[in-house]
Design an enzyme around this catalytic site. Structure first.
Site, PDB file in Angstrom:
ATOM      1  CG  LEU A  60      -2.714   5.328  -1.584  1.00 31.55           C
ATOM      2  CD1 LEU A  60      -3.308   4.871  -0.259  1.00 31.55           C
ATOM      3  CD2 LEU A  60      -1.613   6.348  -1.354  1.00 31.55           C
ATOM      4  CG  ASP A  61       3.152   2.471  -4.981  1.00 33.33           C
ATOM      5  OD1 ASP A  61       2.649   2.894  -6.037  1.00 33.33           O
ATOM      6  OD2 ASP A  61       4.280   2.800  -4.575  1.00 33.33           O
ATOM      7  NE  ARG A  62      -1.267  -6.805  -4.173  1.00 36.12           N
ATOM      8  CZ  ARG A  62      -1.411  -7.933  -4.860  1.00 36.12           C
ATOM      9  NH1 ARG A  62      -0.845  -8.066  -6.050  1.00 36.12           N
ATOM     10  NH2 ARG A  62      -2.121  -8.937  -4.376  1.00 36.12           N
TER      11      ARG A  62
END
Length: 258
Positions: A60-62
């Site tokens: 997951l992206d930050r």
């Protein structure tokens, strides 16, 4: 500086798998562009479960919050799970807030070029052919705010349920930009004026992309495992302000939307 004072909620756990509710702003792995002391999920897992090894099978992206799944201790199980993602046998569901009023539902079938990270992949080949990318979406709610943005006297937004069929880097963010409905809070692919509106009027300083559901086949038991994550209080409060109060039921049961 981001601070994460407690271990993320565990959404699912057994001898082979563990799923966490990742908060927005928390890295999954240490990053080349962040200080070595920056909190990340892998480090938190190692602290919480000393002696265990954790294998990443998706990311997951930050800025994205929600369900993220790891394999623990079993390299062969990690290979099986990784292959499930490659073979599109995994069902993923997200919620996101985008600029504008979207169609009731749609499918974005638009190949994406390789997106190089100049910090972590300085020598990567950028001349790769575009790869197939497919995203399905459904509109759940819409709102018109009496706030001027640019030459428009009002601002319109949609809440979407999104199901990516493929797993390209930043796929949802790039696909929504492609159809002219960028995600709110997206500083790379979004629109600054709308991001500022949410910061100034709602104190929202995050990407409004939430991974709410994940369904996989267990690598050992060979049964389906369905994992869901409730929306956090910040997002629920925003939805109330936008007139999407009925969605607060998601805090108890995310399935009610679907």
């Amino acid at each position: 500086m981001d601070t994460f004072t407690r271990f993320p909620d565990i959404l699912y756990e057994d001898d082979s798998l563990i799923a966490l509710h990742k908060p927005a702003g928390l890295l999954v792995h240490p990053s080349w562009i962040s200080p070595a002391s920056t909190p990340n999920l892998i480090s938190l897992l190692k602290q919480q479960f000393p002696g265990d090894t954790f294998h990443t099978i998706h990311r997951l992206d930050r800025g994205t919050s929600g369900v993220i799944l790891f394999v623990r201790n079993d390299k062969e199980a990690a290979k099986v799970m990784h292959q499930q993602f490659l073979d599109r046998q995994v069902s993923k569901t997200y919620l996101c807030v985008v600029r504008g009023w979207t169609e009731v539902e749609g499918t974005i079938d638009y190949a994406l070029r390789y997106e190089k990270d100049r910090y972590s992949e300085p020598f990567a080949n950028e001349d790769k052919a575009p790869r197939e990318a497919v995203t399905h979406y459904r509109t759940l709610a819409q709102v018109e705010l009496p706030i001027a943005v640019g030459r428009y006297p009002v601002a319109r937004y949609s809440l979407l349920e999104v199901k990516p069929e493929t797993g390209r880097k930043h796929q949802i963010r790039r696909h929504m930009k492609h159809i002219m409905h960028p995600l709110v809070g997206d500083t790379n692919h979004g629109e600054g004026r709308h991001n500022r509106l949410f910061r100034d009027h709602f104190s929202i300083h995050r990407l409004l992309l939430m991974a709410t559901e994940l369904t996989v086949v267990h690598p050992k038991a060979l049964r389906k495992v369905h994992i869901s994550a409730p929306l956090d209080e910040e997002v629920l409060s925003l939805f109330e302000k936008l007139g999407w109060g009925r969605l607060s039921e998601l805090a108890e049961n995310p399935q009610l939307l679907y």
